[in-house]
Enzyme design. Structure first.
Site, PDB file in Angstrom:
ATOM      1  N   THR A 156     -23.666   0.575 -15.327  1.00  0.00           N
ATOM      2  CA  THR A 156     -24.242  -0.125 -14.159  1.00  0.00           C
ATOM      3  C   THR A 156     -24.660   0.953 -13.150  1.00  0.00           C
ATOM      4  O   THR A 156     -25.747   1.504 -13.270  1.00  0.00           O
ATOM      5  CB  THR A 156     -23.249  -1.131 -13.543  1.00  0.00           C
ATOM      6  OG1 THR A 156     -22.019  -0.482 -13.265  1.00  0.00           O
ATOM      7  CG2 THR A 156     -23.019  -2.291 -14.478  1.00  0.00           C
ATOM      8  N   LYS A 181     -17.412   2.243 -19.195  1.00  0.00           N
ATOM      9  CA  LYS A 181     -18.299   2.200 -18.020  1.00  0.00           C
ATOM     10  C   LYS A 181     -17.430   1.844 -16.819  1.00  0.00           C
ATOM     11  O   LYS A 181     -16.387   1.196 -16.968  1.00  0.00           O
ATOM     12  CB  LYS A 181     -19.430   1.197 -18.192  1.00  0.00           C
ATOM     13  CG  LYS A 181     -19.076  -0.275 -18.172  1.00  0.00           C
ATOM     14  CD  LYS A 181     -18.868  -0.970 -16.857  1.00  0.00           C
ATOM     15  CE  LYS A 181     -19.738  -0.512 -15.744  1.00  0.00           C
ATOM     16  NZ  LYS A 181     -19.392  -1.289 -14.481  1.00  0.00           N
ATOM     17  N   THR A 192     -13.239  -2.110 -12.418  1.00  0.00           N
ATOM     18  CA  THR A 192     -14.428  -2.744 -12.982  1.00  0.00           C
ATOM     19  C   THR A 192     -14.831  -1.876 -14.064  1.00  0.00           C
ATOM     20  O   THR A 192     -15.736  -1.077 -13.950  1.00  0.00           O
ATOM     21  CB  THR A 192     -15.645  -2.733 -12.097  1.00  0.00           C
ATOM     22  OG1 THR A 192     -15.397  -3.540 -11.025  1.00  0.00           O
ATOM     23  CG2 THR A 192     -16.861  -3.296 -12.791  1.00  0.00           C
ATOM     24  N   GLU A 272     -18.635   5.947  -7.601  1.00  0.00           N
ATOM     25  CA  GLU A 272     -19.755   5.730  -6.680  1.00  0.00           C
ATOM     26  C   GLU A 272     -19.652   6.558  -5.407  1.00  0.00           C
ATOM     27  O   GLU A 272     -18.731   6.413  -4.626  1.00  0.00           O
ATOM     28  CB  GLU A 272     -19.819   4.258  -6.278  1.00  0.00           C
ATOM     29  CG  GLU A 272     -20.431   3.378  -7.336  1.00  0.00           C
ATOM     30  CD  GLU A 272     -20.327   1.904  -6.987  1.00  0.00           C
ATOM     31  OE1 GLU A 272     -19.671   1.564  -5.994  1.00  0.00           O
ATOM     32  OE2 GLU A 272     -20.912   1.094  -7.732  1.00  0.00           O
ATOM     33  N   ASN A 391     -22.352   0.647  -1.574  1.00  0.00           N
ATOM     34  CA  ASN A 391     -21.667  -0.636  -1.601  1.00  0.00           C
ATOM     35  C   ASN A 391     -22.114  -1.586  -0.500  1.00  0.00           C
ATOM     36  O   ASN A 391     -21.679  -2.726  -0.460  1.00  0.00           O
ATOM     37  CB  ASN A 391     -20.156  -0.427  -1.586  1.00  0.00           C
ATOM     38  CG  ASN A 391     -19.681   0.090  -2.919  1.00  0.00           C
ATOM     39  OD1 ASN A 391     -19.823  -0.590  -3.927  1.00  0.00           O
ATOM     40  ND2 ASN A 391     -19.182   1.317  -2.935  1.00  0.00           N
ATOM     41  N   SER A 396     -23.091  -6.365  -5.930  1.00  0.00           N
ATOM     42  CA  SER A 396     -22.495  -6.449  -7.261  1.00  0.00           C
ATOM     43  C   SER A 396     -21.292  -7.377  -7.260  1.00  0.00           C
ATOM     44  O   SER A 396     -20.696  -7.614  -6.246  1.00  0.00           O
ATOM     45  CB  SER A 396     -22.070  -5.076  -7.746  1.00  0.00           C
ATOM     46  OG  SER A 396     -21.036  -4.581  -6.929  1.00  0.00           O
TER      47      SER A 396
END
Lengths: 396, 396
Positions: A156, A181, A192, A272, A391, A396
């Site tokens: 993602t 992932k 996640t 991230e 974010n 998401s």
């Protein structure tokens, strides 16, 4: 079966094929559908799922499908989590498993399903089902590339795909491979993240289950990127038995743990917006639980994480986090070091903070509780402008 | 005694004087030392201190000083927390209390001390003690301005000073006043905040203690700006009895709660780097504890907080946070609204998220658990670039 000797992921063990394709679920037009197939001769499997009580449809489906310890294939999609989509979402997951079963000539109840992406939206089923057909067609002759394609299709916000492999510690003729992932929303009780592990060892479901739980407990469960827990986390282990060699339980656990640890470190390194990978090691704890509790408290402190982003060895924020726990320690006995410099000694000022270099990406914090022999390490990332940006802008 | 009728803070009740001065503890040269004195005739008091096990020297001192329920004065400094400074730091706190006692002609054991600022550094005691003398000299004739000066001198990254006042609900002739500082590191179990409350009601220490604990439980304990807990938090309530009127316990609790709620809202509104004030209201909970647990889980989700910064009504992140708790609820029964728009209904998609306007600073999230009659609200802020900036650049 295609040759898999050069694969570094799920197709490294014998008996597995994989494919990754573009079904059109992502606006970006990037690959978004992966298939991993266990050609046997055995189809033993185990799974660890998110402990979040709000669970996506594919999590509910996969729990049910794996309850008999058998799994013939797993289909994974990015571009949509199929979470909080109610009964219609579960029907979509069921239809996906049926499509895979039809394409492969297996039972739908032996097909696991994983999804990742935006919560609260239905998947475009026409595209997804066409993608399943295309992925099944791509399996033949995919060889080592199939594993790599699958690892790419589940990304993602990941910037790189993640694969790992480990061989039997004793040199026995079996292997464990894996892909993952996950780049944010990483947290204990799993992140996640979607992880598929494969092995050609011969192993009963109960042995696989024990190995997987032992491995995730000290790897994925000790990665805490931002304290958030997902609705879709799945770690699946499938065993083909194609090596013909039965794995000793202890050895299997070691190899599975090695692959999980490798993938977990790759997840942290690609979190991230992060600019530092931070290992918080707690030593001198009365119990391992105490060590994990203290490490987790530090890794969840936004103030500490922001300080690391600013290359500030702010040990006061570490102590403030340690002090929120009920672990056994004397506040006046705490030592803290940043990258080898003991900036806090006996709960007070230690060596000069100017001696600490936090410019490297890797940061190691050691907290000594002076309360016993136990130790544990939890990995996290710093809190950065890019984290906030990704974010707040990426839904998401 | 000076006239206090126009004061909106600690000098609003009869029997109190206050001053704020510049001792030179801050590099900025801004005011950094405050003194609040209770001239009686009574000197009853109660205090709530941080539950962090790593406690600053002034917290240890004040716990001891208040153990007999008497407090004649409190001295507060910004520019240094005097935390993690070991035995020498405690000696510094003791010397500060002695200096105040000498200047005022009271006992040192009846002087509370509060400090805020950088952890792990000794205070410059020569400047601080000179500042105490100057503050004591400034008390006379300070009037209403003294309360305002004190509120200013305790600021750190606060952009505005915080004062509040409440009158007896029944109209009885007593008042509760207060001041607070705190702008970040706000968390349950109290925040990096120093709060001084005063009243001219007649009330025994036990009555003050009960009122204060009841008030902080539903106000400061329900503010969670960033999940971090400080080493220095102090909420002090002093009663002069100067009105000559004994307060009914219930009424006193109401007035103290009103002042605490007012100050708590001011803290949230001035939290470091925030661009939204977020109220997370949980309704339909089986118990109040459940409601608080769920609200706290949402207010601690960095992903949720970053989404609000991006004006994104991301209800999936709310559900993911709710699902991490052990509160009583059925995941398929959860409703979530953002600013009055029910974007999630029965655990799935509700009204279009496009209908939600998150541009105002005030944001109200309502989570309905459909599991009972209990409710609770926790306040937090969004996670912004400015938060990361302030906390990576400002060493505190």
């Amino acid at each position: 079966m295609s040759t898999t000797t050069s694969s570094t992921g799920v197709t490294a063990p014998l008996g597995f094929r994989a494919a990754g394709t573009t079904a059109g679920l992502k606006a970006s037009g990037k690959p978004d559908l992966a298939l991993v197939v266990n050609d046997g001769p055995r189809h033993d499997a185990a799974v660890v799922l998110t402990s979040n009580r709000v669970q996506a449809a594919p999590v509910k489906w996969t729990r049910q499908a794996l309850s008999d310890g058998r799994c013939d294939a797993v289909v994974l999609n990015s571009g949509g989590a199929n979470a909080c989509t109610g009964a219609p979402g579960f029907v979509d997951t069921h239809a996906t498993a049926e499509a895979v079963a039809t394409a492969l000539g297996v039972g739908a109840a032996d097909v696991a399903v994983c999804s990742t992406g935006l919560i609260g939206e239905r998947l475009p089923m026409d595209r997804l089902l066409a993608g399943v057909t295309a992925a099944a067609a791509a399996l033949d002759g995919s060889g080592a590339q199939g594993g790599a394609d699958a690892a790419t299709a589940i990304m993602t916000t990941d910037t790189v795909s993640k694969q790992a492999v480990a061989h039997a510690p004793s040199g026995a003729a079996w292997t464990v491979g894996g892909m993952a992932k996950g780049a944010g929303m990483l947290a204990p009780g799993l992140a996640t993240m979607l992880v598929v592990l494969t092995t050609d060892a011969v192993a009963e479901p109960a042995v696989l289950d024990a190995a997987l739980r032992a491995a995730t407990r000290v790897t994925f469960d000790r990665v805490d990127s931002d304290g958030c827990m997902s609705t879709n986390d799945t770690v699946l282990l499938m065993a083909s038995g194609a090596s013909g060699v039965e794995a000793a339980a202890e050895e299997l656990q070691q190899a599975v743990t090695a692959v999980c640890a490798d993938l977990a470190r790759q997840l942290v390194a690609d979190a991230e917006g992060a600019s530092h990978d931070i290992a918080v090691e707690v030593v001198g704890a009365a119990t391992e639980d105490d060590a994990v509790t203290v490490a987790r408290a530090v890794t969840r402190s936004n103030l500490f994480k922001a300080a690391v982003f600013g290359n500030d060895p702010n040990w006061g924020r570490v102590l403030a986090a340690v002090g929120t726990t009920d672990a056994a320690f004397d506040p006046d006995a705490l030592d803290v070091s940043f990258n080898g410099v003991q900036v806090c000694r006996a709960g007070g000022v230690g060596d000069p903070r100017e001696g600490v270099d936090l410019t490297p990406r890797e940061v190691r914090i050691v907290v000594d509780l002076h309360a016993g022999p136990a130790t544990a390490t939890v990995w996290t990332n710093d809190l950065t402008h890019d984290y906030v940006h990704e974010n707040s802008a990426y839904s998401s």
